[in-house]
Design a protein around this motif. Structure first.
Motif, PDB file in Angstrom:
ATOM      1  N   GLU A  34       0.752  -1.257   0.016  1.00 11.12           N
ATOM      2  CA  GLU A  34      -0.082   0.171  -0.005  1.00 11.12           C
ATOM      3  C   GLU A  34       0.910   1.225   0.066  1.00 11.12           C
ATOM      4  OE1 GLU A  34      -2.897   2.387   3.074  1.00 11.12           O
ATOM      5  OE2 GLU A  34      -2.146   0.437   3.646  1.00 11.12           O
ATOM      6  N   LEU A  35       1.726   1.193   1.020  1.00  7.65           N
ATOM      7  CA  LEU A  35       2.674   2.541   1.104  1.00  7.65           C
ATOM      8  C   LEU A  35       3.475   2.487  -0.274  1.00  7.65           C
ATOM      9  CD1 LEU A  35       3.557   4.650   2.672  1.00  7.65           C
ATOM     10  CD2 LEU A  35       5.176   3.383   3.861  1.00  7.65           C
ATOM     11  N   THR A  36       3.982   1.308  -0.802  1.00  8.22           N
ATOM     12  CA  THR A  36       5.017   1.514  -1.841  1.00  8.22           C
ATOM     13  C   THR A  36       4.203   2.123  -3.193  1.00  8.22           C
ATOM     14  OG1 THR A  36       6.104  -0.237  -1.174  1.00  8.22           O
ATOM     15  CG2 THR A  36       6.439   0.103  -3.491  1.00  8.22           C
TER      16      THR A  36
ATOM     17  N   VAL B 229      -4.596   2.431  -6.551  1.00  8.86           N
ATOM     18  CA  VAL B 229      -4.241   1.015  -6.256  1.00  8.86           C
ATOM     19  C   VAL B 229      -3.880   0.875  -4.717  1.00  8.86           C
ATOM     20  CG1 VAL B 229      -2.708  -0.964  -6.609  1.00  8.86           C
ATOM     21  CG2 VAL B 229      -3.750   0.236  -8.585  1.00  8.86           C
ATOM     22  N   GLY B 230      -3.107   1.725  -4.227  1.00  7.23           N
ATOM     23  CA  GLY B 230      -2.600   1.714  -2.865  1.00  7.23           C
ATOM     24  C   GLY B 230      -3.459   1.938  -1.944  1.00  7.23           C
TER      25      GLY B 230
ATOM     26  N   ALA C  84      -7.307  -0.577   1.938  1.00  9.31           N
ATOM     27  CA  ALA C  84      -8.910  -1.101   2.511  1.00  9.31           C
ATOM     28  C   ALA C  84      -9.008  -2.692   2.647  1.00  9.31           C
ATOM     29  CB  ALA C  84      -9.787  -0.673   1.664  1.00  9.31           C
ATOM     30  N   LEU C  85      -8.118  -3.434   1.736  1.00  8.07           N
ATOM     31  CA  LEU C  85      -8.272  -4.790   1.783  1.00  8.07           C
ATOM     32  C   LEU C  85      -7.323  -5.503   2.374  1.00  8.07           C
ATOM     33  CD1 LEU C  85      -9.403  -5.457  -1.962  1.00  8.07           C
ATOM     34  CD2 LEU C  85     -10.650  -5.212  -0.088  1.00  8.07           C
ATOM     35  N   GLY C  86      -6.473  -4.696   3.025  1.00  6.44           N
ATOM     36  CA  GLY C  86      -5.400  -5.251   3.976  1.00  6.44           C
ATOM     37  C   GLY C  86      -4.147  -6.024   3.160  1.00  6.44           C
TER      38      GLY C  86
END
Length: 56
Positions: A3-5, A45-46, A51-53
């Motif tokens: 996510e962060l990437t 996308v991130g 949200a989906l972990g």
């Protein structure tokens, strides 16, 4: 971690795309617009991964 990437890559691509759009060359401006769009998509996308972990 994905996510962060994705969010960081998206922010960088957006910034580079915006900078390219201020160029005098029409081809570079078009590349900048495309790169900014790519950055926005990466940020989405991130957010989805967050949200989906990171399950996707």
């Amino acid at each position: 971690m994905g996510e962060l990437t994705d969010k960081i890559k998206g922010t960088v691509n957006e910034a580079i795309g915006k900078a390219k759009q201020h160029s005098g060359d029409p081809k570079t401006r078009a590349e900048g617009a495309a790169q900014e769009g790519k950055g926005k998509a990466q940020k989405v996308v991130g957010k989805v991964k967050g949200a989906l972990g990171d399950d996707i």
